[in-house]
Design a protein around this motif. Structure first.
Motif, short mmCIF file in Angstrom:
data_model
loop_
_atom_site.label_atom_id
_atom_site.label_comp_id
_atom_site.label_asym_id
_atom_site.label_seq_id
_atom_site.Cartn_x
_atom_site.Cartn_y
_atom_site.Cartn_z
N PRO A 41 2.95 10.54 -4.47
CA PRO A 41 3.56 9.21 -4.38
C PRO A 41 4.91 9.14 -5.08
O PRO A 41 5.25 9.97 -5.92
CB PRO A 41 2.54 8.30 -5.09
CG PRO A 41 1.26 9.08 -5.09
CD PRO A 41 1.65 10.52 -5.16
N ASN A 42 5.69 8.11 -4.76
CA ASN A 42 6.95 7.87 -5.44
C ASN A 42 6.73 7.72 -6.94
O ASN A 42 5.77 7.08 -7.38
CB ASN A 42 7.61 6.58 -4.91
CG ASN A 42 8.29 6.78 -3.58
OD1 ASN A 42 8.79 7.86 -3.28
ND2 ASN A 42 8.31 5.75 -2.75
N GLY A 43 7.64 8.32 -7.73
CA GLY A 43 7.57 8.15 -9.17
C GLY A 43 6.54 9.00 -9.88
O GLY A 43 6.29 8.80 -11.07
N LEU A 164 14.39 22.97 -3.55
CA LEU A 164 14.97 21.95 -2.68
C LEU A 164 14.39 20.58 -3.02
O LEU A 164 13.17 20.38 -2.91
CB LEU A 164 14.69 22.25 -1.21
CG LEU A 164 15.24 23.56 -0.63
CD1 LEU A 164 14.81 23.71 0.83
CD2 LEU A 164 16.75 23.61 -0.75
N ASP A 165 15.25 19.65 -3.42
CA ASP A 165 14.79 18.31 -3.79
C ASP A 165 15.10 17.33 -2.66
O ASP A 165 16.26 16.99 -2.41
CB ASP A 165 15.49 17.86 -5.09
CG ASP A 165 14.87 16.60 -5.67
OD1 ASP A 165 13.89 16.08 -5.09
OD2 ASP A 165 15.38 16.12 -6.70
N GLU A 166 14.05 16.88 -1.97
CA GLU A 166 14.15 15.90 -0.89
C GLU A 166 15.25 16.26 0.13
O GLU A 166 16.17 15.46 0.38
CB GLU A 166 14.44 14.51 -1.48
CG GLU A 166 13.40 14.01 -2.45
CD GLU A 166 12.17 13.41 -1.79
OE1 GLU A 166 12.08 13.45 -0.54
OE2 GLU A 166 11.30 12.93 -2.51
N PRO A 167 15.18 17.44 0.74
CA PRO A 167 16.25 17.84 1.67
C PRO A 167 16.36 16.98 2.91
O PRO A 167 17.40 16.99 3.57
CB PRO A 167 15.88 19.29 2.03
CG PRO A 167 14.40 19.37 1.82
CD PRO A 167 14.13 18.47 0.64
N GLN A 199 9.25 13.68 0.11
CA GLN A 199 8.51 12.43 0.23
C GLN A 199 7.78 12.38 1.57
O GLN A 199 6.74 11.75 1.68
CB GLN A 199 9.47 11.24 0.10
CG GLN A 199 8.77 9.89 -0.04
CD GLN A 199 7.82 9.83 -1.22
OE1 GLN A 199 8.11 10.37 -2.27
NE2 GLN A 199 6.67 9.20 -1.04
N ARG A 200 8.34 13.05 2.59
CA ARG A 200 7.69 13.09 3.89
C ARG A 200 6.61 14.17 3.84
O ARG A 200 6.79 15.30 4.30
CB ARG A 200 8.71 13.40 4.98
CG ARG A 200 9.65 12.22 5.27
CD ARG A 200 10.82 12.66 6.09
NE ARG A 200 11.44 11.56 6.80
CZ ARG A 200 12.68 11.57 7.25
NH1 ARG A 200 13.44 12.63 7.07
NH2 ARG A 200 13.18 10.53 7.89
N PHE A 238 -1.96 11.02 1.45
CA PHE A 238 -0.68 11.71 1.55
C PHE A 238 0.36 10.82 2.23
O PHE A 238 1.54 10.86 1.92
CB PHE A 238 -0.81 12.99 2.39
CG PHE A 238 -1.55 14.08 1.70
CD1 PHE A 238 -1.49 14.27 0.34
CD2 PHE A 238 -2.32 14.96 2.45
CE1 PHE A 238 -2.17 15.30 -0.28
CE2 PHE A 238 -3.01 16.00 1.84
CZ PHE A 238 -2.93 16.17 0.47
N LEU A 239 -0.09 10.04 3.19
CA LEU A 239 0.84 9.30 4.03
C LEU A 239 1.00 7.86 3.57
O LEU A 239 1.14 6.96 4.37
CB LEU A 239 0.35 9.34 5.48
CG LEU A 239 0.21 10.75 6.04
CD1 LEU A 239 -0.39 10.72 7.43
CD2 LEU A 239 1.57 11.43 6.08
N GLY A 240 0.96 7.63 2.25
CA GLY A 240 1.31 6.30 1.77
C GLY A 240 0.34 5.67 0.79
O GLY A 240 0.50 4.52 0.42
#
Length: 262
Positions: A41-43, A164-167, A199-200, A238-240
């Motif tokens: 998740p975010n954060g 790779l950070d959020e490519p 994130q995806r 995983f998806l939210g």
């Protein structure tokens, strides 16, 4: 993890800011020619983990071992780059006023002129779409083109490990899928070990060999990306889903003896 030659070993890494830990006791391993992703998740600390590995944030504990170099925990970001670790940040990943060619060449700043020329040709073979853009300024490139350029620049020093950070940030779903599918395949074929923060999660796990699931700054589960992606107990999270739900799912699965955490 996967069979093969380990090129990066991380043991009990703790990273944070101003004395406050964000990532707690994370252990992971990377194998040459494979991709591992970190999802969550975010954060939850994904980008902080990469910054700790890249030397942008000083670890509060733990060890980072790079094959052939040993313990690099105390090295600066520049020293890590010279010793085989490449890092592509999510933002500010290219020099916008410079041309594509200048960006690539500056990536080989420690190399001889002949080596720069040879490595430039090598990275252009990995990213052939950049060949027609060499005189174009990086600031006018599309998001996907900039990300390819950022990776090409970092690859000039021939890293064994690429972070790779959020490519895919800011890219369409189609462009994100193409970037991960095509470029990660090329990097793996070139023998580079890639650690990808995304994130995806679904796209990342479709392209990766191995996955680490991070929540509240800790690895809650790890294993084959394909198997974790197919696991119905985790797919919706995983998806939210929330961090709390992810932690609860991991603890429940752990009780059943199905989790392999790092």
């Amino acid at each position: 993890m996967n069979s093969g030659t380990p090129v990066l070993g991380v043991r009990d890494l703790t990273v944070g800011y101003n004395g406050v830990p964000i990532v707690h006791n994370v252990s992971l391993e990377l194998v040459a020619g494979t991709t591992a992703c970190v999802v969550g998740p975010n954060g939850c600390g994904k980008s902080t983990l990469l910054k700790g590995l890249a030397g942008l944030v000083k670890p509060m504990g733990g060890v980072v071992d790079l094959v052939g170099r040993g313990d690099i925990t105390g090295m600066s970001t520049a020293e890590r780059a010279v010793n085989g670790m490449g890092y592509v940040p999510q933002i500010d990943d290219v020099f916008k006023p410079l041309t594509v060619e200048e960006n690539i060449v500056i990536g080989g700043y420690t190399l001889s002129r002949s080596k720069v020329a040879a490595n430039k040709e090598r990275v252009l073979e990995l990213f052939p779409r950049l060949k027609s853009m060499l005189k174009r300024h990086a600031g006018v490139l599309s998001g996907g083109e900039r990300k390819m350029l950022a990776m090409a620049r970092v690859l000039m020093l021939e890293p064994t490990v690429l972070l790779l950070d959020e490519p895919t940030a800011g890219l369409t779903e189609e462009m994100a899928s193409r970037l991960l599918d095509e470029q990660l395949t090329e990097l793996k074929a070139d023998g580079v070990a890639v650690l990808l923060v995304e994130q995806r999660a679904n796209l990342a796990m479709a392209s990766a060999d191995w996955a680490y699931v991070l929540a509240t700054g800790r690895v809650r589960r790890s294993g084959s990306a394909a198997q974790l992606r197919a696991d119905p107990s985790f797919s919706h999270i995983f998806l939210g889903g929330t961090e709390e739900a992810l932690v609860a799912a991991a603890e429940t699965t752990d009780t059943e003896g199905e989790v392999r955490c790092s």
